[in-house]
Design a protein around this motif. Structure first.
Motif, PDB file in Angstrom:
ATOM      1  N   LEU A  51       0.682  -1.322   0.006  1.00 63.53           N
ATOM      2  CA  LEU A  51       0.077  -0.107   0.001  1.00 63.53           C
ATOM      3  C   LEU A  51       0.885   1.272   0.126  1.00 63.53           C
ATOM      4  O   LEU A  51       0.286   2.323  -0.345  1.00 63.53           O
ATOM      5  N   PHE A  71       0.991  -4.426 -11.373  1.00 64.54           N
ATOM      6  CA  PHE A  71      -0.381  -4.808 -10.538  1.00 64.54           C
ATOM      7  C   PHE A  71      -1.004  -5.823 -10.958  1.00 64.54           C
ATOM      8  O   PHE A  71      -1.226  -6.750  -9.995  1.00 64.54           O
ATOM      9  N   LYS A  75      -1.250  -9.081  -7.978  1.00 63.11           N
ATOM     10  CA  LYS A  75      -2.693  -9.506  -7.969  1.00 63.11           C
ATOM     11  C   LYS A  75      -2.572 -10.830  -7.483  1.00 63.11           C
ATOM     12  O   LYS A  75      -3.511 -11.260  -6.470  1.00 63.11           O
ATOM     13  N   ARG A  78      -1.754 -11.162  -3.822  1.00 57.88           N
ATOM     14  CA  ARG A  78      -2.492 -10.611  -3.258  1.00 57.88           C
ATOM     15  C   ARG A  78      -3.907 -11.240  -2.804  1.00 57.88           C
ATOM     16  O   ARG A  78      -4.434 -11.037  -1.632  1.00 57.88           O
ATOM     17  N   PHE A  85      -7.237  -4.250   9.261  1.00 55.84           N
ATOM     18  CA  PHE A  85      -6.761  -2.864   9.367  1.00 55.84           C
ATOM     19  C   PHE A  85      -6.930  -2.413  11.019  1.00 55.84           C
ATOM     20  O   PHE A  85      -7.773  -2.734  11.566  1.00 55.84           O
ATOM     21  N   ALA A  89     -12.034  -1.255   8.725  1.00 61.87           N
ATOM     22  CA  ALA A  89     -12.214  -1.296   7.259  1.00 61.87           C
ATOM     23  C   ALA A  89     -13.219  -2.144   6.758  1.00 61.87           C
ATOM     24  O   ALA A  89     -13.103  -2.515   5.464  1.00 61.87           O
ATOM     25  N   PHE A  91     -16.939  -2.716   4.832  1.00 60.06           N
ATOM     26  CA  PHE A  91     -17.502  -1.941   3.836  1.00 60.06           C
ATOM     27  C   PHE A  91     -18.941  -1.507   4.388  1.00 60.06           C
ATOM     28  O   PHE A  91     -19.789  -2.230   4.634  1.00 60.06           O
ATOM     29  N   PHE A 107     -13.427 -13.418  -6.437  1.00 63.42           N
ATOM     30  CA  PHE A 107     -12.441 -14.427  -6.812  1.00 63.42           C
ATOM     31  C   PHE A 107     -12.680 -15.717  -6.826  1.00 63.42           C
ATOM     32  O   PHE A 107     -11.674 -16.589  -7.284  1.00 63.42           O
ATOM     33  N   ARG A 151     -13.663 -11.885   7.144  1.00 62.13           N
ATOM     34  CA  ARG A 151     -13.330 -11.455   6.024  1.00 62.13           C
ATOM     35  C   ARG A 151     -12.101 -11.967   5.585  1.00 62.13           C
ATOM     36  O   ARG A 151     -11.801 -12.312   4.259  1.00 62.13           O
TER      37      ARG A 151
ATOM     38  N   LYS B  63     -27.261  -0.737  -9.036  1.00 62.82           N
ATOM     39  CA  LYS B  63     -27.397  -0.246  -7.600  1.00 62.82           C
ATOM     40  C   LYS B  63     -27.140   1.333  -7.780  1.00 62.82           C
ATOM     41  O   LYS B  63     -27.884   2.238  -7.100  1.00 62.82           O
ATOM     42  N   THR B 140     -14.557   8.942   2.067  1.00 62.18           N
ATOM     43  CA  THR B 140     -14.867   8.335   3.382  1.00 62.18           C
ATOM     44  C   THR B 140     -14.295   6.933   3.389  1.00 62.18           C
ATOM     45  O   THR B 140     -13.669   6.411   4.138  1.00 62.18           O
ATOM     46  N   THR B 144     -11.386   5.834   5.538  1.00 60.55           N
ATOM     47  CA  THR B 144     -11.592   4.597   6.639  1.00 60.55           C
ATOM     48  C   THR B 144     -10.777   3.137   6.114  1.00 60.55           C
ATOM     49  O   THR B 144     -11.438   2.405   6.670  1.00 60.55           O
ATOM     50  N   GLU B 145      -9.957   3.539   5.239  1.00 59.47           N
ATOM     51  CA  GLU B 145      -9.056   2.363   4.687  1.00 59.47           C
ATOM     52  C   GLU B 145     -10.008   1.401   3.865  1.00 59.47           C
ATOM     53  O   GLU B 145      -9.250   0.422   3.704  1.00 59.47           O
ATOM     54  N   GLN B 146     -11.241   1.868   3.526  1.00 67.28           N
ATOM     55  CA  GLN B 146     -12.015   0.531   2.687  1.00 67.28           C
ATOM     56  C   GLN B 146     -11.405   0.642   1.288  1.00 67.28           C
ATOM     57  O   GLN B 146     -11.279  -0.534   0.944  1.00 67.28           O
ATOM     58  N   ASP B 148      -8.038   0.719   0.764  1.00 65.20           N
ATOM     59  CA  ASP B 148      -6.831  -0.151   0.918  1.00 65.20           C
ATOM     60  C   ASP B 148      -7.342  -1.374   0.877  1.00 65.20           C
ATOM     61  O   ASP B 148      -6.613  -2.442   0.544  1.00 65.20           O
ATOM     62  N   ALA B 149      -8.445  -1.657   1.595  1.00 63.40           N
ATOM     63  CA  ALA B 149      -9.022  -3.319   1.672  1.00 63.40           C
ATOM     64  C   ALA B 149      -9.092  -3.682   0.598  1.00 63.40           C
ATOM     65  O   ALA B 149      -8.838  -4.852   0.015  1.00 63.40           O
ATOM     66  N   LEU B 150      -9.844  -2.917  -0.226  1.00 65.88           N
ATOM     67  CA  LEU B 150      -9.983  -3.397  -1.647  1.00 65.88           C
ATOM     68  C   LEU B 150      -8.687  -3.652  -2.522  1.00 65.88           C
ATOM     69  O   LEU B 150      -8.511  -4.771  -3.054  1.00 65.88           O
ATOM     70  N   GLU B 151      -7.903  -2.737  -2.190  1.00 72.09           N
ATOM     71  CA  GLU B 151      -6.413  -2.962  -3.033  1.00 72.09           C
ATOM     72  C   GLU B 151      -5.741  -4.211  -2.386  1.00 72.09           C
ATOM     73  O   GLU B 151      -5.052  -4.997  -3.308  1.00 72.09           O
ATOM     74  N   ILE B 152      -5.826  -4.681  -1.334  1.00 72.52           N
ATOM     75  CA  ILE B 152      -5.098  -5.663  -0.454  1.00 72.52           C
ATOM     76  C   ILE B 152      -5.835  -6.963  -1.101  1.00 72.52           C
ATOM     77  O   ILE B 152      -4.947  -7.819  -1.395  1.00 72.52           O
ATOM     78  N   MET B 153      -7.094  -6.973  -1.497  1.00 72.62           N
ATOM     79  CA  MET B 153      -7.507  -8.105  -1.906  1.00 72.62           C
ATOM     80  C   MET B 153      -7.005  -8.113  -3.544  1.00 72.62           C
ATOM     81  O   MET B 153      -7.638  -9.450  -3.825  1.00 72.62           O
ATOM     82  N   GLY B 154      -6.532  -7.156  -3.982  1.00 77.22           N
ATOM     83  CA  GLY B 154      -6.143  -7.417  -5.213  1.00 77.22           C
ATOM     84  C   GLY B 154      -7.237  -6.917  -6.421  1.00 77.22           C
ATOM     85  O   GLY B 154      -7.178  -7.328  -7.587  1.00 77.22           O
ATOM     86  N   ILE B 155      -8.008  -6.022  -6.132  1.00 74.74           N
ATOM     87  CA  ILE B 155      -9.207  -5.535  -6.876  1.00 74.74           C
ATOM     88  C   ILE B 155      -8.492  -4.088  -7.095  1.00 74.74           C
ATOM     89  O   ILE B 155      -8.090  -3.180  -6.491  1.00 74.74           O
ATOM     90  N   ASN B 156      -9.053  -3.712  -8.496  1.00 76.54           N
ATOM     91  CA  ASN B 156      -8.586  -2.420  -8.812  1.00 76.54           C
ATOM     92  C   ASN B 156      -9.711  -1.454  -8.327  1.00 76.54           C
ATOM     93  O   ASN B 156     -10.627  -1.499  -8.992  1.00 76.54           O
ATOM     94  N   TYR B 160     -13.385  -0.536  -9.653  1.00 76.68           N
ATOM     95  CA  TYR B 160     -14.664  -1.056  -9.150  1.00 76.68           C
ATOM     96  C   TYR B 160     -15.335  -0.116  -8.414  1.00 76.68           C
ATOM     97  O   TYR B 160     -16.619  -0.214  -8.589  1.00 76.68           O
TER      98      TYR B 160
END
Ligand code: ATP
Ligand code: MG
Lengths: 249, 275
Positions: A51, A71, A75, A78, A85, A89, A91, A107, A151, B63, B140, B144-146, B148-156, B160
Motif C-alpha cells: 500500500l 499490478f 494480484k 494479493r 486494518f 475497514a 465496507f 475471486f 473476511r 445499484k 470516506t 476509513t481504509e476501505q 486499501d482493503a479493496l487494493e489488498i484483495m487485489g481489486i482495482n 470497481y
C-alpha cells in the motif's frame, strides 16, 4: 515466509518513517511487530503489503520480490493475503455476511449458497452468530474486528496481516482475538504478522517478536527473551506500566 | 533631473517586480491545474481497465442507477415543475404588447426548458446532489481504509468504485432530462391555465410552433457529457482524499464547485459545436 530486506521509507514531506529495516517473518508463526505509537509499525506493514511504495529495499514473499511486480503480477499474491486494518475497514454499504462473502464473490466461481456457507463457517470461527444481516455501523468495535478477521480468512490466505487487532478493546476480548489469530495461524500454517503495543499480546501469542524504535529495527527475539533483554529502549517500552514493572526479573 | 530618473527607475523596478510576482502566481496556478489534470487522466486510465468480474460490476451499476439516478427524479421533477410555471408567468407578465401573439408563452417555456434548463441547469443541480454524494462516499471509503482493503484483495479499487458510477449516471441522466422537459411543460401549462394568462389551446399551439426535434437530441448529448463530467470529477476529488473527515468535506465542496464550473464551460463549447 516473508523477508524484508534493507527497507527504507521516506515520505514526500521528507520524513523518514523506516530506516534500513531487515527482518524475516516465518511461516506458521505469529510474528509480532511491537513499538511505541508513531514508531513506524503501520508504515512497515503497509510497505510489506504494497500500500506504500518503499523508497529503497525489497520485500520478498517466498523469494519473489513483491515490490518490483506490476499490478497484475501482484494480484495473484494479493489474493493469498488477508489483512485486518487498524480501523477494521469493513465496507459500510454491505452487511456482515456480504462483507465476508465479498472476496469470495470477486475471486471464486462459487455459487451464492456455497459462498453463504463459507461465510457462515468463517463467522462461526470468530464467534459471530445472529449478526449476519446487521451493518458494520450496528456492531461494537470488537465485533467489527472479528468480522474483519472472518473476511480476511474467507479465501484461506497464506499470509495474514493484523494492524493492532486489539486496540480499543477490553482485556478479555483482546485475549479472544489474540487467541483466534494464533489458532488460525497454526491451524492453516499461515505467515502472520501482527502489529501491537499491547504487552499482553506479546507475552501471549508472540512466537517471534520484532521491536521497532523510531523507524529502526532495534531488537528481535522471542517473547521469552523479552523480559531478559538488556536493550534499554526495549526495557523502557516493556516495563512502562506498573503491572509489567512487577514482573521484571 | 537625477531625482526623476531615480524615481522612474524605482517605478520600473517595482512594476517589473509586481509583474514577476503576478507571473509567478499565474504560473503556480497553471502548474497546479496541469498537475490536477494529469492526476485526473491517470485515474481515468485506471478506471477504464478491464473489469475483474462483469457480473459484480453489473450489479454495482444497477445499484448506482438506483442511488444516483432514480433517487434524483424527485428533485428534478419539483424544480422543473416550478421553473416551467415561473417561465410561463414571467413571459405572460412581460408580454405587455397586445399585438404579440399569446402562443409565445408556450413557445418560450418550451425553448427555455429544452435548450438550457433540462440539460444544463439540471446538471448543475445534479452536480450538487450527486457530485457531493459521490465525493463524500469515496472520500470516506478512502479515510476509513476501505479502499486499501479493496487494493489488498487485489481489486482495482478505482475501476470497481468509479466505473459503475460513471456508467450509471451517463446512461440514466439523459432520462432525467426527458423527465424535466415533460414536467416543465406541464408546469407551465398548469400555471398558465390556473392564472388565466393563456388557454390550453394557445399553449399547445405554442409548444408545437416551429418545433425543432433536434433540440431534444442536443439536450440529450449535453446531458450525456455533463453526467460524465460530474461523475468523473467528483470521483476524482473523492478518490484523492488524504486525511480525515475534514478533508472529506473539503473534497465534497471542491467536487461540486469544479464540476459546476466545468459543466458551464463544456456547455459553452457544446453549444458552439452543436447548434
Ligand atoms: N502518509 C504519511 N505521510 C507522512 N508521514 C506519515 C504518513 N503515514 C505515517 N507517517 C509518519 O510515519 C511515522 C510512523 O507512523 P505509523 O503510522 O507507522 O506509526 P505506528 O507505529 O503505526 O503508530 P500507532 O501505534 O500509533 O499506530 C509517524 O511519524 C507518522 O507521522
Ligand atoms: Mg499504526
Amino acid at each position: 515466509m516473508i523477508t524484508v530486506s534493507h527497507v527504507y521509507k521516506q515520505f514526500e514531506d521528507g520524513r523518514v518513517a523506516l530506516n534500513d529495516v531487515c527482518a524475516t517473518f516465518d511461516q506458521g508463526k505469529t510474528n509480532l511487530v511491537i513499538g511505541q505509537s508513531g514508531s513506524g509499525k503501520t508504515v512497515l506493514l503497509k510497505c510489506i503489503v504494497g500500500l506504500h511504495e518503499v523508497t529503497s529495499g525489497d520485500i520478498l514473499f517466498n523469494d519473489v520480490v513483491f515490490n518490483r511486480l506490476n499490478f497484475r503480477e501482484k494480484k495473484s499474491i494479493r489474493q493469498k493475503m488477508g489483512m485486518l486494518f487498524q480501523g477494521s475497514a469493513l465496507f459500510d454499504s454491505l452487511t456482515v455476511e456480504e462483507n465476508v462473502m465479498f472476496p469470495l464473490e470477486m475471486f471464486t466461481q462459487m455459487t451464492r449458497s456455497e459462498r453463504r456457507d463459507r461465510a457462515n463457517v468463517c463467522l462461526n470461527r470468530v464467534n459471530i452468530v445472529n449478526a449476519n444481516h446487521l451493518y458494520p455501523a450496528e456492531l461494537s468495535g470488537g465485533m467489527q474486528k472479528r468480522v474483519a478477521i472472518a473476511r480476511a480468512i474467507a479465501l484461506q490466505p497464506h499470509y495474514l496481516f493484523c494492524d493492532e487487532p486489539n486496540s480499543g478493546l477490553d482485556p478479555r476480548t483482546s485475549v479472544v482475538i489474540d487467541t483466534l489469530i494464533q489458532e488460525i495461524t497454526h491451524e492453516f500454517n499461515i505467515t502472520t504478522i501482527v502489529n501491537t503495543h499491547d504487552m499482553n499480546s506479546v507475552m501471549g501469542i508472540g512466537d517471534k517478536v520484532i521491536f521497532i524504535h523510531q523507524g529502526n529495527k532495534w531488537w528481535e527475539g522471542t517473547s521469552a527473551d523479552i523480559l531478559h533483554s538488556d536493550n534499554e529502549e526495549l526495557n523502557q517500552f516493556v516495563f512502562s506500566t506498573e503491572l509489567t514493572k512487577k514482573i521484571r526479573p | 533631473m537625477f531625482k526623476s530618473i531615480k524615481c522612474a527607475t524605482f517605478a520600473a523596478i517595482r512594476c517589473a517586480g509586481f509583474n514577476a510576482l503576478r507571473c509567478g502566481y499565474r504560473l503556480r496556478l497553471s502548474m497546479r491545474f496541469f498537475n490536477l489534470f494529469g492526476e485526473y487522466v491517470l485515474l481515468m486510465r485506471k478506471v477504464f481497465s478491464r473489469p475483474e468480474k462483469f457480473r459484480v460490476y453489473y450489479h454495482q451499476t444497477i445499484k448506482e442507477m438506483d442511488k444516483l439516478g432514480l433517487q434524483s427524479v424527485g428533485i428534478v421533477v419539483v424544480v422543473s415543475l416550478f421553473i416551467g410555471a415561473i417561465i410561463t408567468i414571467q413571459t405572460a407578465y412581460n408580454l405587455g404588447n397586445p399585438l404579440l401573439p399569446r402562443y409565445i408563452i408556450g413557445l418560450s417555456t418550451r425553448d427555455v426548458m429544452f435548450l438550457e434548463f433540462s440539460s444544463t441547469i439540471v446538471s448543475l443541480i445534479l452536480a450538487g446532489k450527486v457530485g457531493s454524494n459521490i465525493a463524500s462516499e469515496i472520500g470516506t471509503m478512502r479515510v476509513t481504509e476501505q479502499i486499501d482493503a479493496l487494493e489488498i484483495m487485489g481489486i482495482n479499487s478505482a475501476s470497481y468504485l468509479i466505473m459503475p458510477k460513471i456508467i450509471a449516471t451517463v446512461l440514466f441522466n439523459p432520462f432525467l432530462t426527458l423527465v424535466s422537459m415533460f414536467v416543465g411543460i406541464v408546469g407551465g401549462w398548469m400555471a398558465g391555465v390556473f392564472t388565466d394568462v393563456t388557454t390550453t389551446q394557445e399553449y399547445l399551439w405554442g409548444i408545437q410552433f416551429t418545433f425543432v426535434p433536434y433540440y431534444i437530441t442536443y439536450a440529450l448529448i449535453k446531458m450525456f457529457v455533463f453526467s460524465f463530467i460530474i461523475a468523473t470529477v467528483s470521483s476524482f476529488f473523492g478518490y484523492r482524499v488524504r486525511g480525515g473527515s475534514l478533508e472529506v468535506g473539503r473534497a465534497s465542496t471542491q467536487s461540486v464547485v469544479s464540476s459546476s464550473v466545468l459543466v458551464l464551460m463544456a456547455n459553452l463549447v457544446l453549444t458552439k459545436l452543436l447548434l
